[in-house]
Each structure stands twice: as C-alpha cells, then as structure tokens.
Design a protein around this motif. Structure first.
Motif, PDB file in Angstrom:
ATOM      1  N   ASP A  91       0.859  -1.189   0.000  1.00  0.00           N
ATOM      2  CA  ASP A  91       0.000   0.000   0.000  1.00  0.00           C
ATOM      3  C   ASP A  91       0.897   1.242   0.000  1.00  0.00           C
ATOM      4  OD1 ASP A  91      -2.040   1.864   0.199  1.00  0.00           O
ATOM      5  OD2 ASP A  91      -2.309   1.577   2.359  1.00  0.00           O
TER       6      ASP A  91
ATOM      7  N   ASP B 284      -1.168   8.518  10.743  1.00  0.00           N
ATOM      8  CA  ASP B 284      -2.035   7.867   9.762  1.00  0.00           C
ATOM      9  C   ASP B 284      -3.266   7.249  10.425  1.00  0.00           C
ATOM     10  OD1 ASP B 284      -2.159   6.760   6.889  1.00  0.00           O
ATOM     11  OD2 ASP B 284      -2.442   4.954   8.104  1.00  0.00           O
TER      12      ASP B 284
ATOM     13  N   PHE C  98      -7.592  -2.357   6.429  1.00  0.00           N
ATOM     14  CA  PHE C  98      -7.194  -2.015   5.059  1.00  0.00           C
ATOM     15  C   PHE C  98      -6.904  -3.325   4.306  1.00  0.00           C
ATOM     16  CE2 PHE C  98      -6.751   1.786   7.595  1.00  0.00           C
ATOM     17  CZ  PHE C  98      -7.297   2.756   6.763  1.00  0.00           C
TER      18      PHE C  98
ATOM     19  N   VAL D 202       2.370   5.196  11.167  1.00  0.00           N
ATOM     20  CA  VAL D 202       1.189   4.427  10.758  1.00  0.00           C
ATOM     21  C   VAL D 202       0.836   3.459  11.890  1.00  0.00           C
ATOM     22  CG1 VAL D 202       0.221   3.063   8.841  1.00  0.00           C
ATOM     23  CG2 VAL D 202       2.190   4.549   8.423  1.00  0.00           C
TER      24      VAL D 202
ATOM     25  N   ASP E 140      -3.944  10.600  -1.836  1.00  0.00           N
ATOM     26  CA  ASP E 140      -5.128   9.735  -1.899  1.00  0.00           C
ATOM     27  C   ASP E 140      -6.253  10.344  -2.741  1.00  0.00           C
ATOM     28  OD1 ASP E 140      -3.965   7.944  -0.049  1.00  0.00           O
ATOM     29  OD2 ASP E 140      -4.792   9.017   1.664  1.00  0.00           O
TER      30      ASP E 140
ATOM     31  N   GLN F 175      -1.863  -5.632   5.696  1.00  0.00           N
ATOM     32  CA  GLN F 175      -1.758  -4.598   6.724  1.00  0.00           C
ATOM     33  C   GLN F 175      -2.516  -5.015   7.997  1.00  0.00           C
ATOM     34  OE1 GLN F 175      -3.286  -1.852   3.624  1.00  0.00           O
ATOM     35  NE2 GLN F 175      -1.804  -0.375   4.384  1.00  0.00           N
TER      36      GLN F 175
HETATM   37  C1  NOJ Z   1      -4.255   6.856   4.879  1.00  0.00           C
HETATM   38  C2  NOJ Z   1      -3.164   7.054   3.881  1.00  0.00           C
HETATM   39  O1  NOJ Z   1      -3.133   8.397   3.473  1.00  0.00           O
HETATM   40  C3  NOJ Z   1      -3.437   6.100   2.749  1.00  0.00           C
HETATM   41  O2  NOJ Z   1      -2.578   6.326   1.663  1.00  0.00           O
HETATM   42  C4  NOJ Z   1      -3.322   4.682   3.273  1.00  0.00           C
HETATM   43  O3  NOJ Z   1      -3.681   3.787   2.245  1.00  0.00           O
HETATM   44  C5  NOJ Z   1      -4.232   4.442   4.474  1.00  0.00           C
HETATM   45  N1  NOJ Z   1      -4.194   5.514   5.432  1.00  0.00           N
HETATM   46  C6  NOJ Z   1      -3.856   3.173   5.199  1.00  0.00           C
HETATM   47  O4  NOJ Z   1      -2.636   3.321   5.861  1.00  0.00           O
END
Ligand code: NOJ
Length: 540
Positions: free
Chosen positions: A61, A203, A167, A101, A320, A171
C-alpha cells in the motif's frame, strides 16, 4: 520560522518519495533524488516537508505497510541518507515531518511473522486481532465489517484463525490494548525525533482503539464513541502520551492527525491542548467548487478550532485524492472515495483556472497550508494509465471499478525533455508509473521562468504570505454582504497592512472590492471586475 509554534501557520509540502525524484535511475523516487531537489522546496516557499512513509516496506500500500520503522526501504536509500536529508533540509529552513502508521503494520513486520509462527493462543498473537471464525467450522469471518479498501476485514491463516485488517490483508491491525504496542510506538516517535524530525503525521488516527467485543457496526449512527473501531473514546489517552513525548524536546515536536470524521466537534477533541497540534481539514478538501459550500467549510472550521485554540489547516489534495487540476473541471467537483470511477470527463482549462484560484484562497486563510507535490505545477490526475501499470490496492479490491489513487502519484516532471522528464537521470529505468506524453510541459523547467505559470503563482503567493503581517494570526473578517452569493471576500489584518482576498466562484464577473492596489491575482482581471474562477489579493 524559528518559532516553536511554527506549525500554526506553516506551509507544509508533501513528498510522496516514490514519485518525487529518482536519484539512482532505477525508476523509483528516492532520498538521493529528494536531497538534490531540496532547493525547489526552498524556492517555492515551504516551511516544512511531510514525507509519506519511507520505511522498509513491501509497498503493498505504497509504504503504508511498514515492515520496520527504524530502517529506510532500500528502494529509497539508507538511514544515514535520511539523517543527512533532515539536516540539509533544516539548513534550508525546512522542517521534516515523518509519517507514523500506528493502526497497522506490514504482514512482513517481525511481530506479525512471529505471531504466525507462534500459533493460536500465543502471546505473540495478542499484539494483533486473531480470532476464531464464526460458523460450524469457523469458516466465516468474525465480523462482517467492510474494509476502507472495500471487501472484508479478515483473512484466515492456515491454522484456521482469522486476523483483522481494516485495510489490505498485507496490513494487519495492531491491538492497542497491548502494552508492547504502546511502548513500541512511543519509542518509534523518539527514534525519529532524536534524528531531528520536527513532527509526525499520524495515519488513520481515529481507528487504533477497538472494542474487544468486536461487535457489528451499528446500522444507524449510534452515540459517539460507540462504533467498534472508529473514534472510540479511549484513543485520546494514546495521543496524550505522544504529546508528552513531543513536549519533552527542547523544540517541542508537532503532531498532525489524519482525522477523517464527519462530526467537527468530535474532530476538535483530537486537538485539545494536550493532544495533537493540528489535523488535516478534509471537510474543506472534499467540498465542491461552490461559494456556499466553501464559505460554510471555512466558517465551520474556524468555529470548531477556536474553542480548543488549535490552528486550522487548509488542504486541497494529497496522495489519496483526485488532483484539483482535474477535479475542479468536472461536473461534480466535490471529492468522495466511494464515487471514484473511470471515464469521468473534465475540462482541464477550467480546472486549471479554479486550481489557481483555490491556491490563492487557501494561502490567504488563517492556519497552516498543505501542498501536495505536483499541485504547485498544476499536474492533472493521470486518468489513462494502462491498467497493467496500476498498483493501488483500492483498484484491485474494487474489482476494477475504482481507478484507485495511482493517477495522482505519477512521477513528477522536472525538465521539458529527457526520458523521464528529469524524474530520473536521462537513460535511466522507466518510472514505476508511466508519465503521459507531454508531461514535460508541466515541468519545473518549463514553468520557472514563465510569470503566468502555476509554479510562478505558487512562488509569488507563498512569498507574499511569508512577508505580509496580515496573513499571520487567526483573525479573518468576512466582507459585509458576502454572506451569500458567488463570491468569497474576506479581510486579514487591519489598517494599512490589511489584505483582502476575493474569489469569484460564479459564472459572471463581479466588481472588485474597493482597493488601493492589486497584490496578486490568479488570472487576468477584467478592468475593475473579477472574472469567474479567479481569486485576487488586494490592499484595501
Ligand atoms: C491513509 C493514507 O493516506 C493512505 O494512503 C493509506 O492507504 C491508508 N491511510 C492506510 O494506511
């Protein structure tokens, strides 16, 4: 920008390292590339740089699947290079914000691998959410939750247990009730703060704490804090702990939250004085290009931030989101993940004019501003990437209906010509996502000596923003009579130094507010009129 409160009105430039600049010619952006291009950020007028994850990761990701927080992914470089980068950036006046994260790790992270090996009932599995399935033979997942990336949130391992991932399956979610998880993250914060990081971006900041009962999601919106994994009350204790870590440094470090919540009051709770410093303004970011909608977003933002004394942030896009230089030229100009589809047409000329006006609007608002790499070049979303080039799990998990986020992650053009338009050395490997033909017309080289370019507009706006005392502080006064209608008109500062920002979001020219001087405009003015989709900064 030497104030410990720099985060209150900073211009933060967001780097997606994989797509910024490729120093070693392997087709993937890297830290060597960033170091060579730091002067671009200084010349732009940024105060800080936020790096999306640069840690060791299988990149399932785009790096939001972290395998080791204390190592840089070899595709990007080394820890020594990251340390040098942080120092060099600071010498140019740029602070560094790293991404943390905390909700999940990569399935390649040592803890998850240990959990898989140790088996059901082991202490290693306690750091995650392993559960037996439902149904006669445990063949059904423990809950029917839907992932943020569509599809289910549980994956079954060979011994029969299931693990939770809000997700992608790569992950796995961490169990924040476990002391190791809390301790480890505070250590990770110190690791980067000790290396000079001035702050962190958090995150998925609302999702960490889960109800151990793992109940189903209430059909109707329940009382706040009752959702099984979103915005639970227990989360604030985590950020209070992080704030204590951040405050223990001579120059206190800043916490920036990715807090996606519809309820502004619930969002403000994350910004109380002993929690995070700022959070991204997704409400503003997702609104359509309409005066009423944007005026309401600005008013609501200022009203919800004031009681907790937190500065607002102004965000037009990120890695995103569909790029403004495309989105604002569509019939539907708001942003919604669920609505993303292939084949939506856009008037790119219109989008470009609006993106220019939006840049002046955001740079005039009180608080900090985020600029996603490439928006200062007016890059459009790349909507015709070959399907076999796509990498984003959002595309794959939607069964191919959602184009995903690759279109805003295409490697940047730095020069007009060259095999990758200066993204990498000429003759190097092809960029990891193909750049469209003609990408060089958006390059820094093509724009930097053109006074009418998007890059020149950004440079002028950010230079004025830094120089104008009116653009500091938190005050904003709406012009009388602009409570409704197609214009957004407000004053910052007072007296001889005041600055008026006017934006025309309607379809007819509007008379310019009284002024002695035009400081900057996003497009040509029409005599004493402000044309549609144009913004102007005036001295009253
Ligand atoms: C938010 C991030 O900006 C995005 O790119 C990511 O896929 C998700 N969180 C999961 O970490």
């Amino acid at each position: 920008m030497n104030s410990p409160h720099w985060w209150r009105d900073a211009v933060v430039y967001q780097i997606y390292p994989r797509s910024f600049a490729d120093g070693d010619g392997d087709g993937i952006g890297d830290l060597a590339g960033v170091r060579a291009r730091l002067p671009h950020l200084r010349d732009l007028g940024a105060d800080a740089v936020w790096f999306t994850p640069w840690y060791r990761s299988p990149l399932a990701d785009g790096g939001y699947d972290v395998a080791d927080y204390r190592a840089i992914d070899p595709a990007f470089g080394t820890l020594a290079e990251a340390e040098a980068l942080i120092t060099e950036a600071r010498e140019l006046g740029l602070r560094t914000i790293v991404d943390v994260v905390p909700n999940h790790v990569s399935d390649q992270h040592a803890w998850f691998q240990e959990a898989l090996t140790a088996g059901p009932g082991s202490p290693e599995r306690e750091r995650f959410w392993f559960r037996e399935g439902r149904g006669e033979n445990g063949e059904l997942p423990p809950t029917d939750w839907t992932s943020s990336f569509q599809g289910g949130t549980w994956t079954r391992v060979p011994d029969g247990q299931w693990y939770l991932h809000l997700f992608a399956p790569q992950q796995p979610d961490l169990n924040w009730n476990h002391p190791d998880v809390r301790r480890e993250h505070e250590d990770v914060l110190r690791f980067w703060f000790d290396r000079g990081a001035a702050g962190i971006r958090v995150d998925s900041a609302t999702m960490l704490v889960k109800d151990p009962e793992l109940g189903e999601i209430p059909q109707r919106e329940g009382s706040p804090g009752a959702h099984p994994f979103m915005d639970r009350d227990g989360i604030h204790e985590i950020y209070r702990g992080w704030r204590r870590v951040a405050d223990s440094y001579d120059e206190p470090r800043a916490l920036v939250g990715e807090v996606w919540l519809a309820d502004p009051g619930r969002m403000a709770r994350y910004l109380r004085p002993d929690e995070m410093h700022t959070a991204f303004n997704f409400d503003f970011m997702t609104r359509p290009w309409e005066a009423g909608a944007l005026r309401a977003a600005i008013r609501d933002t200022l009203a919800t931030h004031a009681p907790v004394d937190a500065p607002a942030t102004w965000v037009l896009s990120n890695h995103d989101i569909t790029r403004p230089a495309t989105r604002y030229g569509r019939e539907e100009t708001s942003f919604d993940f669920a609505a993303k589809r292939f084949g939506v047409t856009a008037d790119l000329g219109l989008a470009q004019r609006r993106a220019r006006a939006a840049a002046l609007l955001t740079a005039a608002l009180p608080g900090s501003v985020y600029v996603y790499q490439g928006d200062e070049l007016g890059l459009p979303e790349v909507e015709d990437l070959p399907l076999d080039a796509l990498k984003d799990p959002m595309y794959f998990r939607s069964g191919g209906t959602d184009p995903g986020r690759d279109g805003c992650r295409v490697p940047l053009p730095w020069t007009e010509a060259g095999s990758s338009f200066g993204f990498g050395p000429d003759g190097g490997a092809a960029p990891w996502l193909p750049q469209p033909e003609g990408w060089g017309a958006y390059s820094v080289q093509a724009q930097e000596n053109d006074p009418g370019s998007m890059l020149s507009l950004y440079r002028s706006a950010l230079a004025l923003r830094r120089a104008e005392p009116a653009l500091r502080g938190s005050e904003l006064a709406w012009f009388d009579g602009t409570d409704e209608g197609d214009a957004l008109v407000f004053t910052r500062g007072s007296g001889a130094q005041a600055l008026v920002c006017a934006v025309n979001l309607g379809s007819k020219p509007l008379p310019l507010p009284p002024h002695s001087r035009v400081l900057l405009s996003s497009g040509p003015l029409d005599g004493t009129d402000l044309p549609p989709d144009t913004a102007v900064w005036l001295r009253p």
